[in-house]
Design a protein around this motif. Structure first.
Motif, mmCIF file in Angstrom:
data_model
loop_
_atom_site.group_PDB
_atom_site.id
_atom_site.type_symbol
_atom_site.label_atom_id
_atom_site.label_comp_id
_atom_site.label_asym_id
_atom_site.label_seq_id
_atom_site.Cartn_x
_atom_site.Cartn_y
_atom_site.Cartn_z
ATOM 1 N N PRO A 39 31.617 47.892 35.536
ATOM 2 C CA PRO A 39 31.145 46.642 36.139
ATOM 3 C C PRO A 39 32.156 45.992 37.085
ATOM 4 N N LEU A 40 33.453 46.135 36.809
ATOM 5 C CA LEU A 40 34.448 45.586 37.732
ATOM 6 C C LEU A 40 34.358 46.273 39.093
ATOM 7 N N GLY A 41 34.133 47.579 39.095
ATOM 8 C CA GLY A 41 33.930 48.291 40.353
ATOM 9 C C GLY A 41 32.697 47.798 41.077
ATOM 10 N N VAL A 42 31.639 47.479 40.319
ATOM 11 C CA VAL A 42 30.407 46.955 40.917
ATOM 12 C C VAL A 42 30.652 45.577 41.530
ATOM 13 N N VAL A 43 31.407 44.747 40.845
ATOM 14 C CA VAL A 43 31.737 43.420 41.381
ATOM 15 C C VAL A 43 32.489 43.554 42.705
ATOM 16 N N ALA A 44 33.441 44.489 42.742
ATOM 17 C CA ALA A 44 34.179 44.717 43.987
ATOM 18 C C ALA A 44 33.236 45.159 45.105
ATOM 19 N N ALA A 45 32.265 46.012 44.766
ATOM 20 C CA ALA A 45 31.291 46.453 45.772
ATOM 21 C C ALA A 45 30.452 45.293 46.284
ATOM 22 N N SER A 46 30.085 44.368 45.403
ATOM 23 C CA SER A 46 29.297 43.208 45.823
ATOM 24 C C SER A 46 30.087 42.343 46.796
ATOM 25 N N LEU A 47 31.374 42.187 46.546
ATOM 26 C CA LEU A 47 32.219 41.418 47.459
ATOM 27 C C LEU A 47 32.302 42.095 48.821
ATOM 28 N N ILE A 48 32.394 43.418 48.816
ATOM 29 C CA ILE A 48 32.432 44.163 50.076
ATOM 30 C C ILE A 48 31.101 44.026 50.807
ATOM 31 N N ALA A 49 29.993 44.157 50.064
ATOM 32 C CA ALA A 49 28.670 44.083 50.678
ATOM 33 C C ALA A 49 28.409 42.731 51.318
ATOM 34 N N ALA A 50 29.027 41.675 50.774
ATOM 35 C CA ALA A 50 28.824 40.333 51.322
ATOM 36 C C ALA A 50 29.449 40.180 52.699
ATOM 37 N N HIS A 51 30.361 41.095 53.073
ATOM 38 C CA HIS A 51 31.088 40.943 54.328
ATOM 39 C C HIS A 51 30.933 42.129 55.279
ATOM 40 N N VAL A 52 30.539 43.290 54.780
ATOM 41 C CA VAL A 52 30.438 44.467 55.641
ATOM 42 C C VAL A 52 29.124 44.423 56.423
ATOM 43 N N SER A 53 29.120 45.014 57.608
ATOM 44 C CA SER A 53 27.915 45.039 58.436
ATOM 45 C C SER A 53 26.933 46.088 57.926
ATOM 46 N N SER A 54 25.708 46.017 58.446
ATOM 47 C CA SER A 54 24.697 47.018 58.103
ATOM 48 C C SER A 54 25.161 48.407 58.519
ATOM 49 N N ALA A 55 25.753 48.509 59.705
ATOM 50 C CA ALA A 55 26.258 49.802 60.173
ATOM 51 C C ALA A 55 27.350 50.323 59.254
ATOM 52 N N GLY A 56 28.205 49.422 58.800
ATOM 53 C CA GLY A 56 29.267 49.837 57.893
ATOM 54 C C GLY A 56 28.721 50.350 56.576
ATOM 55 N N LEU A 57 27.692 49.680 56.067
ATOM 56 C CA LEU A 57 27.101 50.108 54.812
ATOM 57 C C LEU A 57 26.401 51.459 54.965
ATOM 58 N N ARG A 58 25.744 51.669 56.108
ATOM 59 C CA ARG A 58 25.113 52.975 56.362
ATOM 60 C C ARG A 58 26.161 54.077 56.479
ATOM 61 N N ALA A 59 27.280 53.775 57.116
ATOM 62 C CA ALA A 59 28.348 54.767 57.251
ATOM 63 C C ALA A 59 28.911 55.143 55.884
ATOM 64 N N ILE A 60 29.090 54.141 55.021
ATOM 65 C CA ILE A 60 29.576 54.410 53.661
ATOM 66 C C ILE A 60 28.599 55.314 52.924
ATOM 67 N N PHE A 61 27.310 54.981 53.008
ATOM 68 C CA PHE A 61 26.284 55.787 52.332
ATOM 69 C C PHE A 61 26.323 57.222 52.856
ATOM 70 N N ALA A 62 26.405 57.377 54.178
ATOM 71 C CA ALA A 62 26.356 58.710 54.771
ATOM 72 C C ALA A 62 27.548 59.560 54.359
ATOM 73 N N VAL A 63 28.736 58.968 54.356
ATOM 74 C CA VAL A 63 29.939 59.732 53.993
ATOM 75 C C VAL A 63 29.864 60.192 52.542
ATOM 76 N N ILE A 64 29.501 59.272 51.649
ATOM 77 C CA ILE A 64 29.408 59.646 50.238
ATOM 78 C C ILE A 64 28.275 60.651 50.019
ATOM 79 N N ALA A 65 27.171 60.487 50.752
ATOM 80 C CA ALA A 65 26.056 61.426 50.626
ATOM 81 C C ALA A 65 26.479 62.836 51.019
ATOM 82 N N ILE A 66 27.309 62.963 52.058
ATOM 83 C CA ILE A 66 27.811 64.285 52.459
ATOM 84 C C ILE A 66 28.628 64.899 51.326
ATOM 85 N N LEU A 67 29.529 64.111 50.746
ATOM 86 C CA LEU A 67 30.372 64.621 49.665
ATOM 87 C C LEU A 67 29.526 65.033 48.461
#
Length: 272
Positions: free
Chosen positions: A96-124
């Motif tokens: 849950p602490l990792g999830v909280v950190a992700a929520s803080l990131i999501a509150a500030h990252v752009s839509s493009a940034g979130l898509r890039a994160i998804f794409a990179v992890i999806a490749i891995l």
């Protein structure tokens, strides 16, 4: 507003995605978010949801759906006695602490940034699914704390940024340390619970009052999509559990790996 025929078609696509997500929840111990997030992204695009919040809304809505799906899958696996409850207890704070950190990131990252994160992890994840071998090992048993807690935090962080239940990441972790794949799948359903519940509240907070959200949304959660998908996933999740204990997963892993690579390509294309 798109024509009624198109809306009905995409509602059917959502329902189909719910079936696949529910089966995958039981089959691989995942929450189905890897299926739901790209489908939501397309549907919200059809509904002309602002690009600035579309990906956030897709991820948050996926996490909301994973809550009951993971609970249903976890209880089904727990009845079979193959869940590693000791590992889940050791991660009750770390994930849950990792999830909280992700929520803080999501509150500030752009839509493009979130898509890039998804794409990179999806490749891995896709490459791991395609080339994983049961003979690969990092150790004879799971590492102790603090390394174990750190892994739980990372799984929570990356999963909440993608809107997934953490099953693929936890399956990789457990099998690399010699745990049977069926135990890894069963335990992953519990990891999905640890991720999705704080993730639900985290994305509610992160998107509270954000401009451009569609009707019936609270923060980055769209309740219409949640209400449509949850009954379907709850209905079919036990089927995935039965399949998990009856099928050789290698061909299924290859298919899922190829799907993840295609989704990564789709999101990278959207960034061009």
């Amino acid at each position: 507003m798109p024509p009624l025929g198109e809306l009905m078609g995409f509602a059917a696509a959502l329902a189909g995605a719910g079936v696949v997500a529910g089966v995958l929840a039981g089959l691989f111990g995942i929450g189905g978010g890897a299926i739901l997030v790209p489908v939501f992204y397309q549907v919200f695009g059809l509904l002309q949801v602002d690009e600035a919040v579309r990906m956030h809304l897709s991820v948050g809505t996926s996490l909301a759906i994973i809550v009951p799906t993971s609970l249903r899958s976890f209880m089904a696996h727990k009845k079979r006695g193959v869940v590693d409850l000791d590992l889940l207890r050791s991660w009750i704070f770390a994930v849950p602490l990792g999830v909280v950190a992700a929520s803080l990131i999501a509150a500030h990252v752009s839509s493009a940034g979130l898509r890039a994160i998804f794409a990179v992890i999806a490749i891995l994840v896709g490459l791991r699914m395609l080339f994983n071998r049961v003979t690969w090992r990092l150790g004879a048993d799971l590492p102790p704390n603090p390394a174990r807690a750190a892994v739980g935090g990372v799984i929570g962080l990356l999963s909440a940024l993608m809107g997934i239940g953490g099953g693929v990441l936890n399956n990789t972790f457990m099998t690399l340390y010699g745990r049977p794949v069926h135990q890894a799948v069963a335990t992953s359903s519990g990891v999905g619970v640890l991720i999705s519940i704080p993730g639900l509240f985290g994305y509610l907070w992160a998107g509270w009052g954000a401009p451009g959200l569609p009707p019936f949304s609270t923060g980055y959660i769209n309740w219409v999509a949640v209400a449509l998908i949850i009954p379907i996933t709850l209905l079919v999740a036990p089927l995935g559990v039965r399949l998990a204990h009856a099928l050789d997963k290698r061909q299924l892993e290859i298919g899922f790996g190829l799907f993840m690579l295609l989704i990564a390509a789709r999101f990278f294309y959207s960034l061009i």
